[in-house]
Design an enzyme around this catalytic site. Sequence first.
Site, PDB file in Angstrom:
ATOM      1  CG  ASP A   8      15.792 -41.123 -37.214  1.00 41.16           C
ATOM      2  OD1 ASP A   8      15.255 -41.492 -38.271  1.00 41.16           O
ATOM      3  OD2 ASP A   8      15.585 -41.652 -36.113  1.00 41.16           O
ATOM      4  CG  ASP A  10      22.783 -44.587 -39.069  1.00 42.64           C
ATOM      5  OD1 ASP A  10      23.267 -44.929 -40.160  1.00 42.64           O
ATOM      6  OD2 ASP A  10      23.389 -43.872 -38.249  1.00 42.64           O
ATOM      7  CD  GLU A  55      19.254 -47.112 -30.877  1.00 38.56           C
ATOM      8  OE1 GLU A  55      20.329 -47.720 -31.034  1.00 38.56           O
ATOM      9  OE2 GLU A  55      18.787 -46.341 -31.729  1.00 38.56           O
ATOM     10  CB  SER A 123      21.992 -38.612 -37.854  1.00 38.98           C
ATOM     11  OG  SER A 123      22.599 -39.866 -37.637  1.00 38.98           O
ATOM     12  CB  ALA A 124      22.476 -40.467 -32.508  1.00 42.31           C
TER      13      ALA A 124
HETATM   14  N1  LIG Z   1      28.198 -45.883 -31.352  1.00 38.95           N
HETATM   15  C1  LIG Z   1      27.042 -45.998 -31.975  1.00 38.95           C
HETATM   16  C2  LIG Z   1      25.996 -45.120 -31.695  1.00 38.95           C
HETATM   17  C3  LIG Z   1      24.810 -45.271 -32.375  1.00 38.95           C
HETATM   18  N2  LIG Z   1      24.711 -46.259 -33.290  1.00 38.95           N
HETATM   19  C4  LIG Z   1      23.465 -46.445 -34.023  1.00 38.95           C
HETATM   20  O1  LIG Z   1      23.346 -45.368 -34.922  1.00 38.95           O
HETATM   21  C5  LIG Z   1      22.000 -44.979 -34.957  1.00 38.95           C
HETATM   22  C6  LIG Z   1      21.946 -43.507 -35.278  1.00 38.95           C
HETATM   23  O2  LIG Z   1      20.681 -43.329 -35.702  1.00 38.95           O
HETATM   24  P1  LIG Z   1      20.007 -41.991 -36.235  1.00 38.95           P
HETATM   25  O3  LIG Z   1      18.631 -42.458 -36.435  1.00 38.95           O
HETATM   26  O4  LIG Z   1      20.128 -40.968 -35.159  1.00 38.95           O
HETATM   27  O5  LIG Z   1      20.663 -41.617 -37.524  1.00 38.95           O
HETATM   28  C7  LIG Z   1      21.415 -45.323 -33.589  1.00 38.95           C
HETATM   29  O6  LIG Z   1      20.077 -45.667 -33.736  1.00 38.95           O
HETATM   30  C8  LIG Z   1      22.269 -46.465 -33.118  1.00 38.95           C
HETATM   31  O7  LIG Z   1      21.627 -47.701 -33.250  1.00 38.95           O
HETATM   32  C9  LIG Z   1      25.742 -47.108 -33.559  1.00 38.95           C
HETATM   33  O8  LIG Z   1      25.617 -48.004 -34.427  1.00 38.95           O
HETATM   34  N3  LIG Z   1      26.909 -46.965 -32.895  1.00 38.95           N
END
Ligand SMILES: Nc1ccn([C@@H]2O[C@H](COP(=O)(O)O)[C@@H](O)[C@H]2O)c(=O)n1
Length: 201
Positions: A8, A10, A55, A123-124
């Site tokens: 992933d 972030d 989370e 990534s989310a």
């Molecule tokens: N609206 C959001 C949604 C998610 N996040 C953070 O982004 C992170 C994405 O992480 P990956 O590991 O999938 O790249 C996730 O862990 C959330 O903490 C955010 O800041 N705002």
Amino acid sequence: MFSQVISDFDMTLTRFAHNGKRVPTTHNILDNRLLINEDCTRKMRELLNTYYPIEIDASRSAEEKLPLMVEWWTKVHELLIEQKIRRDMLAHAVKESSAMLRDGYKVFFECLAEHQVPLLIFSAGVGDVLEEVIRQNHVFHPNIHIISNYMDFDQTVEERKESYINSFDVVLVKDETLDVPNAILRYITSSRDEMQHATLT
Ligand SMILES: Nc1ccn([C@@H]2O[C@H](COP(=O)(O)O)[C@@H](O)[C@H]2O)c(=O)n1
């Protein structure tokens, strides 16, 4: 030998913190006045304060967290859509941010690229921003594949140019002057003056 690497983004490929300050996630990089207004910042922060503790809550199961995480980014994406973010502003926002890949990122990305090992980034976060972070660190190699949330931008003027050209006699691009309208006015008014002159004589 690896057949592929899955990661992933972030806080995994990027740092969690630097000099005691949190490094922004791709969503947080969008928190820039070039892209969103104060009201949107406030609402996004409220959502972060509500959902981030969920989370990272070790007492909740993944099944319990999943619908809440979907709820989080759906709400944030609805807010972002209202902001009419411009694609060409993203690079500025990334440049101005304190986004940082983890120490040793060059070795990691270069080694995988050199050995042609696919790097799949799930990534989310926001794919457009994530790509820009990798690009600005000069490690966006062809072995990288990204599965993330991408923004759907309205058409740019450049993309609309073709339809304008088909609809109008004159299309001016990047012309900050009134030279062409003035020339047309001169042409119209001088031929009208000539006609009046001819009628009087
Ligand atoms: N609206 C959001 C949604 C998610 N996040 C953070 O982004 C992170 C994405 O992480 P990956 O590991 O999938 O790249 C996730 O862990 C959330 O903490 C955010 O800041 N705002």
